[in-house]
Design a protein around this motif. Structure first.
Motif, PDB file in Angstrom:
ATOM      1  N   PHE A 225      -7.262  40.050  63.288  1.00 36.19           N
ATOM      2  CA  PHE A 225      -6.739  40.729  62.114  1.00 36.19           C
ATOM      3  C   PHE A 225      -6.016  39.746  61.205  1.00 36.19           C
ATOM      4  N   ALA A 226      -5.248  38.863  61.767  1.00 32.47           N
ATOM      5  CA  ALA A 226      -4.491  37.893  60.974  1.00 32.47           C
ATOM      6  C   ALA A 226      -5.413  36.946  60.218  1.00 32.47           C
ATOM      7  N   GLN A 227      -6.557  36.632  60.780  1.00 32.12           N
ATOM      8  CA  GLN A 227      -7.469  35.711  60.141  1.00 32.12           C
ATOM      9  C   GLN A 227      -8.490  36.419  59.247  1.00 32.12           C
ATOM     10  N   GLY A 228      -8.518  37.757  59.296  1.00 31.95           N
ATOM     11  CA  GLY A 228      -9.536  38.504  58.579  1.00 31.95           C
ATOM     12  C   GLY A 228      -9.340  38.592  57.081  1.00 31.95           C
ATOM     13  N   GLY A 229      -8.086  38.567  56.596  1.00 34.08           N
ATOM     14  CA  GLY A 229      -7.823  38.733  55.176  1.00 34.08           C
ATOM     15  C   GLY A 229      -8.084  37.465  54.384  1.00 34.08           C
ATOM     16  N   LYS A 230      -8.494  37.637  53.131  1.00 36.06           N
ATOM     17  CA  LYS A 230      -8.668  36.497  52.237  1.00 36.06           C
ATOM     18  C   LYS A 230      -7.319  36.230  51.600  1.00 36.06           C
ATOM     19  N   LYS A 231      -6.746  35.096  51.878  1.00 30.53           N
ATOM     20  CA  LYS A 231      -5.432  34.781  51.343  1.00 30.53           C
ATOM     21  C   LYS A 231      -5.491  33.500  50.539  1.00 30.53           C
ATOM     22  N   ASN A 232      -4.480  33.315  49.722  1.00 30.64           N
ATOM     23  CA  ASN A 232      -4.319  32.091  48.948  1.00 30.64           C
ATOM     24  C   ASN A 232      -5.543  31.766  48.099  1.00 30.64           C
ATOM     25  N   GLU A 233      -5.970  32.721  47.321  1.00 32.13           N
ATOM     26  CA  GLU A 233      -7.070  32.501  46.387  1.00 32.13           C
ATOM     27  C   GLU A 233      -6.497  32.134  45.022  1.00 32.13           C
ATOM     28  N   GLU A 234      -7.357  31.617  44.159  1.00 42.90           N
ATOM     29  CA  GLU A 234      -6.927  31.225  42.825  1.00 42.90           C
ATOM     30  C   GLU A 234      -8.010  31.572  41.819  1.00 42.90           C
ATOM     31  N   VAL A 235      -7.579  32.027  40.657  1.00 45.16           N
ATOM     32  CA  VAL A 235      -8.504  32.340  39.578  1.00 45.16           C
ATOM     33  C   VAL A 235      -7.892  31.829  38.279  1.00 45.16           C
ATOM     34  N   LYS A 236      -8.762  31.451  37.333  1.00 50.56           N
ATOM     35  CA  LYS A 236      -8.310  30.969  36.026  1.00 50.56           C
ATOM     36  C   LYS A 236      -9.039  31.749  34.941  1.00 50.56           C
ATOM     37  N   PHE A 237      -8.267  32.140  33.915  1.00 51.10           N
ATOM     38  CA  PHE A 237      -8.838  32.836  32.769  1.00 51.10           C
ATOM     39  C   PHE A 237      -8.390  32.142  31.496  1.00 51.10           C
ATOM     40  N   LYS A 238      -9.303  32.009  30.556  1.00 53.19           N
ATOM     41  CA  LYS A 238      -8.962  31.555  29.208  1.00 53.19           C
ATOM     42  C   LYS A 238      -8.398  32.778  28.493  1.00 53.19           C
ATOM     43  N   THR A 239      -7.191  32.643  27.923  1.00 47.35           N
ATOM     44  CA  THR A 239      -6.540  33.785  27.287  1.00 47.35           C
ATOM     45  C   THR A 239      -6.457  33.598  25.777  1.00 47.35           C
ATOM     46  N   SER A 240      -5.972  34.626  25.111  1.00 43.84           N
ATOM     47  CA  SER A 240      -5.749  34.570  23.668  1.00 43.84           C
ATOM     48  C   SER A 240      -4.282  34.289  23.345  1.00 43.84           C
ATOM     49  N   ALA A 241      -3.533  33.780  24.314  1.00 46.12           N
ATOM     50  CA  ALA A 241      -2.114  33.466  24.120  1.00 46.12           C
ATOM     51  C   ALA A 241      -1.966  32.408  23.026  1.00 46.12           C
ATOM     52  N   VAL A 242      -0.877  32.506  22.258  1.00 46.34           N
ATOM     53  CA  VAL A 242      -0.686  31.563  21.162  1.00 46.34           C
ATOM     54  C   VAL A 242       0.679  30.870  21.153  1.00 46.34           C
ATOM     55  N   CYS A 243       1.639  31.350  21.953  1.00 48.38           N
ATOM     56  CA  CYS A 243       2.979  30.762  21.862  1.00 48.38           C
ATOM     57  C   CYS A 243       3.741  30.883  23.184  1.00 48.38           C
ATOM     58  N   GLY A 244       4.955  30.363  23.172  1.00 44.44           N
ATOM     59  CA  GLY A 244       5.807  30.410  24.354  1.00 44.44           C
ATOM     60  C   GLY A 244       6.170  31.828  24.766  1.00 44.44           C
ATOM     61  N   MET A 245       6.270  32.722  23.783  1.00 48.65           N
ATOM     62  CA  MET A 245       6.565  34.118  24.096  1.00 48.65           C
ATOM     63  C   MET A 245       5.396  34.739  24.870  1.00 48.65           C
ATOM     64  N   CYS A 246       4.183  34.351  24.500  1.00 47.91           N
ATOM     65  CA  CYS A 246       2.992  34.816  25.217  1.00 47.91           C
ATOM     66  C   CYS A 246       3.052  34.343  26.675  1.00 47.91           C
ATOM     67  N   LYS A 247       3.425  33.089  26.857  1.00 50.09           N
ATOM     68  CA  LYS A 247       3.535  32.505  28.192  1.00 50.09           C
ATOM     69  C   LYS A 247       4.479  33.343  29.044  1.00 50.09           C
ATOM     70  N   ALA A 248       5.655  33.647  28.481  1.00 52.43           N
ATOM     71  CA  ALA A 248       6.649  34.431  29.221  1.00 52.43           C
ATOM     72  C   ALA A 248       6.124  35.830  29.543  1.00 52.43           C
ATOM     73  N   THR A 249       5.470  36.457  28.589  1.00 51.14           N
ATOM     74  CA  THR A 249       4.935  37.811  28.781  1.00 51.14           C
ATOM     75  C   THR A 249       3.877  37.840  29.882  1.00 51.14           C
ATOM     76  N   ILE A 250       2.958  36.900  29.835  1.00 51.21           N
ATOM     77  CA  ILE A 250       1.866  36.868  30.819  1.00 51.21           C
ATOM     78  C   ILE A 250       2.397  36.537  32.213  1.00 51.21           C
ATOM     79  N   GLU A 251       3.216  35.502  32.309  1.00 47.70           N
ATOM     80  CA  GLU A 251       3.726  35.102  33.625  1.00 47.70           C
ATOM     81  C   GLU A 251       4.591  36.185  34.242  1.00 47.70           C
TER      82      GLU A 251
END
Length: 117
Positions: free
Chosen positions: A21-47
Motif C-alpha cells: 500500500f505504501a508503495q502503490g501511490g504515485k507521489k512526488n510528481e511534477e507538472v509545468k504549465f505555460k500561464t498568462s501571468a504578467v506580473c508579481g501579483m499574478c505570481k502571488a495569486t497563482i502560488e
C-alpha cells in the motif's frame, strides 16, 4: 504451536499489504504549465491559490517564462485538476483558457491583454 503459526502468518500478511500500500501511490510528481501571468501579483495569486489545492506540495511561477511548476502527490490529484485550478484562478494554463468569471475578477494589471509587465 498452531496458534503461533497462525499469528505469524497473519503478521506476515499484514506487513506485506502495508508495504504494498505504501508503495502503490504515485507521489512526488511534477507538472509545468505555460500561464498568462504578467506580473508579481499574478505570481502571488497563482502560488497561494495552488497551495490550497489538495495534494500540492509546492507551486512556483517563473515570472520571466510565465511557467508554473507544480510539485504534487499524484495519489491525491492529477495534472488535469491542477490545470483547472490555474484556470479557476483566472489564468490560462497551456492551451486551456482561464475561467471567464475568475479572469474578470483579476486586477487590471493581471489581465493578459492589459498587463504592462
Amino acid at each position: 504451536m498452531k496458534t503461533l503459526k497462525t499469528l505469524l502468518f497473519s503478521l506476515l500478511l499484514t506487513a506485506i499489504s502495508t508495504v504494498g500500500f505504501a508503495q502503490g501511490g504515485k507521489k512526488n510528481e511534477e507538472v509545468k504549465f505555460k500561464t498568462s501571468a504578467v506580473c508579481g501579483m499574478c505570481k502571488a495569486t497563482i502560488e497561494k491559490g495552488l497551495a490550497y489545492e489538495k495534494g500540492v506540495q509546492k507551486a512556483t511561477l517563473d515570472e520571466n517564462t510565465k511557467v508554473v511548476t507544480i510539485q504534487f502527490n499524484g495519489s491525491k490529484t492529477d495534472a488535469a485538476k491542477l490545470k483547472k485550478a490555474v484556470n479557476d484562478l483566472g489564468y490560462d494554463a497551456d492551451d486551456s483558457p482561464a475561467t471567464a468569471r475568475a479572469y474578470e475578477r483579476l486586477d487590471e494589471c493581471c489581465k493578459k491583454d492589459k498587463g504592462a509587465h
